[in-house]
Design a protein around this motif. Sequence first.
Motif, PDB file in Angstrom:
ATOM      1  N   LEU A 100      40.697  33.659  37.676  1.00  0.00           N
ATOM      2  CA  LEU A 100      41.339  32.513  37.040  1.00  0.00           C
ATOM      3  C   LEU A 100      41.935  31.589  38.089  1.00  0.00           C
ATOM      4  O   LEU A 100      42.305  32.019  39.177  1.00  0.00           O
ATOM      5  N   ARG A 101      42.026  30.316  37.751  1.00  0.00           N
ATOM      6  CA  ARG A 101      42.776  29.353  38.557  1.00  0.00           C
ATOM      7  C   ARG A 101      43.863  28.760  37.669  1.00  0.00           C
ATOM      8  O   ARG A 101      43.588  28.205  36.602  1.00  0.00           O
ATOM      9  N   LEU A 102      45.102  28.901  38.117  1.00  0.00           N
ATOM     10  CA  LEU A 102      46.261  28.440  37.370  1.00  0.00           C
ATOM     11  C   LEU A 102      46.857  27.226  38.054  1.00  0.00           C
ATOM     12  O   LEU A 102      47.109  27.240  39.256  1.00  0.00           O
ATOM     13  N   THR A 103      47.075  26.150  37.292  1.00  0.00           N
ATOM     14  CA  THR A 103      47.768  24.960  37.798  1.00  0.00           C
ATOM     15  C   THR A 103      49.110  24.878  37.079  1.00  0.00           C
ATOM     16  O   THR A 103      49.155  24.798  35.846  1.00  0.00           O
ATOM     17  N   TYR A 104      50.204  24.900  37.850  1.00  0.00           N
ATOM     18  CA  TYR A 104      51.515  25.075  37.260  1.00  0.00           C
ATOM     19  C   TYR A 104      52.601  24.403  38.097  1.00  0.00           C
ATOM     20  O   TYR A 104      52.392  24.032  39.257  1.00  0.00           O
ATOM     21  N   LYS A 105      53.774  24.265  37.509  1.00  0.00           N
ATOM     22  CA  LYS A 105      55.018  23.973  38.207  1.00  0.00           C
ATOM     23  C   LYS A 105      56.037  25.006  37.732  1.00  0.00           C
ATOM     24  O   LYS A 105      56.026  25.395  36.568  1.00  0.00           O
ATOM     25  N   ASP A 129      41.455  50.772  34.772  1.00  0.00           N
ATOM     26  CA  ASP A 129      40.863  49.578  35.363  1.00  0.00           C
ATOM     27  C   ASP A 129      40.761  48.469  34.327  1.00  0.00           C
ATOM     28  O   ASP A 129      40.530  48.715  33.141  1.00  0.00           O
ATOM     29  N   LEU A 130      40.920  47.244  34.781  1.00  0.00           N
ATOM     30  CA  LEU A 130      40.813  46.091  33.903  1.00  0.00           C
ATOM     31  C   LEU A 130      39.367  45.892  33.458  1.00  0.00           C
ATOM     32  O   LEU A 130      38.458  45.785  34.279  1.00  0.00           O
ATOM     33  N   ASP A 131      39.139  45.863  32.145  1.00  0.00           N
ATOM     34  CA  ASP A 131      37.835  45.529  31.582  1.00  0.00           C
ATOM     35  C   ASP A 131      37.837  44.026  31.337  1.00  0.00           C
ATOM     36  O   ASP A 131      38.330  43.552  30.320  1.00  0.00           O
ATOM     37  N   VAL A 132      37.283  43.277  32.287  1.00  0.00           N
ATOM     38  CA  VAL A 132      37.368  41.814  32.234  1.00  0.00           C
ATOM     39  C   VAL A 132      36.705  41.259  30.979  1.00  0.00           C
ATOM     40  O   VAL A 132      37.148  40.250  30.423  1.00  0.00           O
ATOM     41  N   LEU A 154      43.484  33.459  41.106  1.00  0.00           N
ATOM     42  CA  LEU A 154      43.881  34.823  40.774  1.00  0.00           C
ATOM     43  C   LEU A 154      42.618  35.633  40.490  1.00  0.00           C
ATOM     44  O   LEU A 154      42.134  35.682  39.355  1.00  0.00           O
ATOM     45  N   PRO A 155      42.028  36.273  41.519  1.00  0.00           N
ATOM     46  CA  PRO A 155      40.814  37.067  41.304  1.00  0.00           C
ATOM     47  C   PRO A 155      41.070  38.193  40.308  1.00  0.00           C
ATOM     48  O   PRO A 155      42.147  38.797  40.295  1.00  0.00           O
ATOM     49  N   PHE A 156      40.068  38.486  39.481  1.00  0.00           N
ATOM     50  CA  PHE A 156      40.231  39.567  38.514  1.00  0.00           C
ATOM     51  C   PHE A 156      40.469  40.913  39.197  1.00  0.00           C
ATOM     52  O   PHE A 156      41.169  41.771  38.656  1.00  0.00           O
ATOM     53  N   ASP A 157      39.905  41.097  40.391  1.00  0.00           N
ATOM     54  CA  ASP A 157      40.096  42.379  41.071  1.00  0.00           C
ATOM     55  C   ASP A 157      41.487  42.516  41.693  1.00  0.00           C
ATOM     56  O   ASP A 157      41.803  43.545  42.281  1.00  0.00           O
TER      57      ASP A 157
END
Length: 241
Positions: free
Chosen positions: A145-150, A206-209, A188-191
């Motif tokens: 994911l890519r997060l754009t935030y303040k 483990d995360l099941d994407v 934010l890489p899933f791994d």
Amino acid sequence: NGDAWYRYGTPVGTDGKAATLRMNLVSLRRTNFSSGAGNELDWSGLSHFWVGFLADGEGAGRVELSNASLTSRPYVPTAPLEIALLPIQKWSMGIDKAATQTTAMVKDGDVEVPTVSFRFPLHRHMFVVPAMRLPEAEYASYKGLRLTYKAKVPAGIKGLLIMLGEGGGSFYTTVAVPPSAEWRSIDLPFDSFKMASWAKKASGSDLDVSNIKSITIGCHGSATGDNGEGEIAVKKLELMP
């Protein structure tokens, strides 16, 4: 054998142009109206295959299907996919009883941004964990994911807590997400997501994407200053190939 399994696909466009839709069939869900024994799907015993469309509310339209096929070829995305952000009023709001929070859609240019303002009592471990349900998408075909935030967080707290919800488990990213007074994008890489110690999951750690259902964007810790005040605003969320 009386069981039916389903999956929703990514929302289709409404501009009348031809498009190709790919759906990952790894994590199918059993329907509530199934009458079988509820065993795992046996692909060799498959008897019917349906392709349809879901719509909310009244309306009219036209759909043309030119081809539907099963393939073992994995979907490889070539561009980021933006995930529509729900209005903050539709997020679930988790917060410590001793803390306070307000929510609003704040105007930023031409868009309204989900925003949470909060205040922690000082020198006590507190949390605020707003969570948004994620839409159906080919998450397993993307790297993260890519997060754009303040974000402003109280003194004494290092940064944000980002978690994904899947299969009864909560998974937090080990990537540092620091506060920022300006809009900032971070990958934010899933791994990088690890199962939280307080979470419970039936099968493995483990995360099941392919089965993630929600994202939490909040913070926790012990505030030591700044009156315990903080604010988190989310402008964009994308899947990164």
